[in-house]
Structures are given as C-alpha cells and as structure tokens.
Design a protein around this motif. Sequence first.
Motif, short mmCIF file in Angstrom:
data_model
loop_
_atom_site.label_atom_id
_atom_site.label_comp_id
_atom_site.label_asym_id
_atom_site.label_seq_id
_atom_site.Cartn_x
_atom_site.Cartn_y
_atom_site.Cartn_z
N THR A 38 36.38 -6.28 49.49
CA THR A 38 36.34 -5.77 48.35
C THR A 38 35.48 -5.82 47.31
O THR A 38 35.05 -4.96 46.60
CB THR A 38 37.71 -6.50 47.61
OG1 THR A 38 38.84 -6.39 48.49
CG2 THR A 38 38.03 -6.02 46.40
N ILE A 39 34.51 -6.86 47.37
CA ILE A 39 33.48 -7.15 46.65
C ILE A 39 32.27 -6.09 47.14
O ILE A 39 31.70 -5.47 46.22
CB ILE A 39 32.81 -8.55 46.70
CG1 ILE A 39 33.77 -9.50 46.09
CG2 ILE A 39 31.54 -8.60 46.32
CD1 ILE A 39 33.34 -11.02 46.28
N ALA A 40 32.18 -5.87 48.32
CA ALA A 40 31.27 -4.88 48.83
C ALA A 40 31.59 -3.48 48.59
O ALA A 40 30.75 -2.53 48.22
CB ALA A 40 31.26 -4.71 50.60
N SER A 41 32.83 -3.29 48.48
CA SER A 41 33.33 -1.67 47.98
C SER A 41 33.33 -1.69 46.51
O SER A 41 32.65 -0.58 45.86
CB SER A 41 34.83 -1.67 48.20
OG SER A 41 35.41 -0.29 47.92
N SER A 93 29.41 -0.81 45.99
CA SER A 93 28.87 0.55 46.43
C SER A 93 29.32 1.32 45.40
O SER A 93 28.72 2.35 45.24
CB SER A 93 29.72 0.84 47.59
OG SER A 93 29.55 2.14 48.27
N LEU A 94 30.75 1.35 45.10
CA LEU A 94 31.25 2.27 43.86
C LEU A 94 30.26 2.12 42.64
O LEU A 94 29.88 3.21 42.07
CB LEU A 94 32.74 1.93 43.46
CG LEU A 94 33.83 2.42 44.53
CD1 LEU A 94 35.13 2.00 43.87
CD2 LEU A 94 33.67 4.02 44.72
N LEU A 140 32.09 -6.79 38.63
CA LEU A 140 30.83 -7.92 38.87
C LEU A 140 29.55 -6.97 39.28
O LEU A 140 28.71 -7.62 39.23
CB LEU A 140 31.51 -8.41 40.56
CG LEU A 140 30.56 -9.39 41.10
CD1 LEU A 140 30.21 -10.60 40.46
CD2 LEU A 140 31.25 -9.71 42.46
N SER A 141 29.84 -5.96 39.64
CA SER A 141 28.44 -4.87 39.95
C SER A 141 28.22 -3.93 39.07
O SER A 141 27.32 -3.03 39.31
CB SER A 141 28.49 -4.48 41.34
OG SER A 141 28.62 -5.57 42.34
N LEU A 142 28.89 -3.76 37.78
CA LEU A 142 29.07 -2.65 36.89
C LEU A 142 27.92 -2.12 36.43
O LEU A 142 27.58 -1.00 36.18
CB LEU A 142 30.02 -2.83 35.95
CG LEU A 142 30.48 -1.49 35.07
CD1 LEU A 142 30.85 -0.53 35.84
CD2 LEU A 142 31.29 -1.69 33.86
N GLY A 143 26.96 -3.47 36.23
CA GLY A 143 25.55 -3.20 35.72
C GLY A 143 24.96 -2.23 36.50
O GLY A 143 23.77 -1.40 36.08
N ARG A 144 25.17 -2.01 37.93
CA ARG A 144 24.32 -1.24 38.66
C ARG A 144 24.45 0.35 38.20
O ARG A 144 23.66 1.07 38.85
CB ARG A 144 24.66 -1.19 40.41
CG ARG A 144 24.43 -2.76 40.86
CD ARG A 144 24.93 -3.09 42.13
NE ARG A 144 24.80 -4.29 42.73
CZ ARG A 144 23.85 -4.31 43.58
NH1 ARG A 144 23.07 -3.43 44.06
NH2 ARG A 144 23.42 -5.61 44.01
N ALA A 145 25.57 0.45 37.66
CA ALA A 145 25.94 2.02 37.36
C ALA A 145 25.01 2.29 36.06
O ALA A 145 24.67 3.59 36.00
CB ALA A 145 27.16 2.25 36.75
N PHE A 146 24.38 1.53 35.51
CA PHE A 146 23.54 2.13 34.39
C PHE A 146 22.01 2.32 34.63
O PHE A 146 21.69 1.87 35.71
CB PHE A 146 23.36 0.90 33.08
CG PHE A 146 24.76 0.62 32.60
CD1 PHE A 146 25.29 1.52 32.15
CD2 PHE A 146 25.38 -0.55 32.90
CE1 PHE A 146 26.74 1.33 31.44
CE2 PHE A 146 26.57 -0.73 32.30
CZ PHE A 146 27.40 0.28 31.73
N THR A 147 21.29 3.15 33.99
CA THR A 147 20.03 3.63 34.48
C THR A 147 19.11 2.60 33.98
O THR A 147 19.23 1.45 33.53
CB THR A 147 19.71 4.86 33.58
OG1 THR A 147 19.56 4.67 32.15
CG2 THR A 147 20.62 5.93 33.74
#
Length: 390
Positions: free
Chosen positions: A140-143, A146-147, A205-212
């Motif tokens: 779940t964390i990996a998914s 990835s998203l 948990l990983s939402l920051g990865r979506a930002f530029t």
Amino acid sequence: MVRFDDPTLEKFASGHHSASYERAALALGRLAGMLTLAPAPVLSQFAHRLVDLMVRHALRSEHHAFTPTRYAHWRAGLDTLALEAPMGARSPRMLAQAILMALADNPLAPIADAARAAQAALRAAPEGVSDDERAATEATIASGRSLAASTCARHPSDLARLAVAAANDPHFAPRERLRTRLELGAFARVVERTADPSPIWAIDLSLGRAFTDDLGALRFLPFPGALPLAALRRDLEPEERHDALASATETAAQALTKLLDETLVQHRMLVDHLPKLRSSSRAPELAALLLAVGPLSSRQIEHVLAASRLGVRDMLGKLAKAKLLSKERINGTYLHSIALDAPCPTVPQTQASPSPFSQEALDEFDAAMAAADAVLARSGRTGPSHSDAE
C-alpha cells in the motif's frame, strides 16, 4: 471495481484558476519559503514533529482512537494504544514501523534522521502480525509513493489527476459498507458493518513527490490530510471535487507552516531557558528531542541518542537542575518531558519581534517566493487577485 473518468480533468484545463486553488498555491509557497529560511536546529525539531504527526495521522485514519498521553504510553511499551482495537484495522505497531521505514529513506536528511530516531523510540509491544499483513501494508505504501511520483503538479489543480488515479486504484478506492444477511429461524435480518477505511494516508506520506522542483524541500515532506477521502468519491460534481482538493491542500500546508512557526518559537524559548553548559554536553540535544517528540523513558532515550545509562542519567540531572524537566510514573517507569514555564508567544508577537535572519537569508526567502509565483505564472496568473481572501 468500476473505473471512472472525471470530467473535472477537462473542465479545468491548463490556464484555468479558481480562487481556492490560488490560495492553496500561496500557502505552499509560504511553507517553501519558511523551510528555506529555517535554521538547521529548527528544521531538525520540525522534522521530528512532522514524522510523529504523520504516524499519528495514519493511526487515526485506520480508526485507532487515542489521546496524546496514551500514545506516549503506547510508544514507550507501557500500555495499549486503545482500550479496544477497531475491527479489521491494521496493527498500530506494524503500521508505525512501515511508515517510519519509508520515511527513513527520505532524501531530506532531517526527515530521514527523525524517522530513524522514531524507530529507536518505538518500544510498543509486538502484536503477532503475519507476514501477509506486513507485505500488504508495504505494498500500500509503495502504491501511494508510485501514484504521487507519477503526478507532476505544476499547479495544485493538477492534483485532481492524482485523486482520480487513487479512486481507480484497488488500494485506495473508497470501500463499500459490508452487508450480511442473518437467518434467525422465521426471521431474517441484514447486518451492515461500517466500511473499512481507505488507506489514503499512504498517498499523504509521499505527496510531496507530486510537486515540482520549484518548491524545493516541499517535495520531500509528507502532507498529513492533504488528500481528502471526499475527493475520491464518484458522486461528486467537478466543482465539488476541486473544492475538496484545494481546501485540503491549503489546510495541510497551513498546518505545516504553523507547526514550523511553533517550532521556531519553542526553539528560541528553549535556548533562553537552557543553562550555560560545556560544549560537549548532550543535555541541550536531549532537551530539544523531548520538546519535539514528547515524553520518553530513559530506555527510549538511550536507544535514540545511543547513550549509556549513566550518560542519560547525567543529562536528565542537568535538565532537572535547570528546572526544565518534568516526569510522570507509568506502570513503574518514568517518562520524561520538557516543561517551559514561559508562555508560548502568539504568531503575531513572533512576527512583530526583530528579525533573527540575516539579509542573505531574507534574499533566499525572496527567491523562494519568486519560485512560488512562477508556479502560478505558468498557468496564466502571478498570484491571487485582490478580491481573494488571504
């Protein structure tokens, strides 16, 4: 599972803005600027608090109910997290371990260091979790990672694509309530059970990865609560979905900005209260740790600071002598925390005080705000209109 394509992705085409998204973008830009200016000790304490906040957010998302005091007791291995575990919920210890393991690999050193410290402090009793449960949580964390990584949010409105992708993902799609028919002799009853929670905390948990890259360190932060479950519902109108996303993004960014500001104020207070100690003393390090993460036992402190029992006793003694230490006895074990007598100044008072930053730091802040403006400018505007609320 039925997939759906949200017309919101076409209705809000590139270049279109709503006031709510502009406010969300401004909140993100302010947070990015504050992170750029934050001194290293403040950033370290902020990271400790943010990691702890992310763990507690995930636990509550999984329907674990607890108070801050009970959470500290559970973390120290002195009590259960709740009197009664919710049906079908993930093991709290296993969930915390999985989150901390993910954050320990964070590219931002303060976040990774804080996660490793939290791993050392986690003394909660084992709960007999199966390998399948552990593997499912890690998947779940990996998914979620990835998203988040597959989204390039040059403007917060681009997060709508992430919401739709999450709604079509078997890990995160909103669950349906479970209904069971019971035959009781001549009678029949339908029993309805509350739907299992959707683990969208794994995307936060990983939402920051979506930002530029324009938003700097923001790309490495977890954002507790930034992706609301309401945004994944299929029955929403396009405007409702955007309003839910914009509001949650703005609220999450403002919450982290407030957390960072409070950390700066508390750091100043701690420095003012600490006695003059030798440069080799680790008592200030322990004081900063306790102020950031809350009550810890001597055993936890030993593991986090990699210190001996005598070393920890010496540090605690110095803090007690300075009248900074508070402790409570739980099931035969003392938990130590920092007690600052002086009231915490409000945000306006903090802003009105003389600036502790150099001209070079202020120039860096201006550059960070310019980068935030660039995020808006790419979509056709340079900032919120004068009629928008700040």
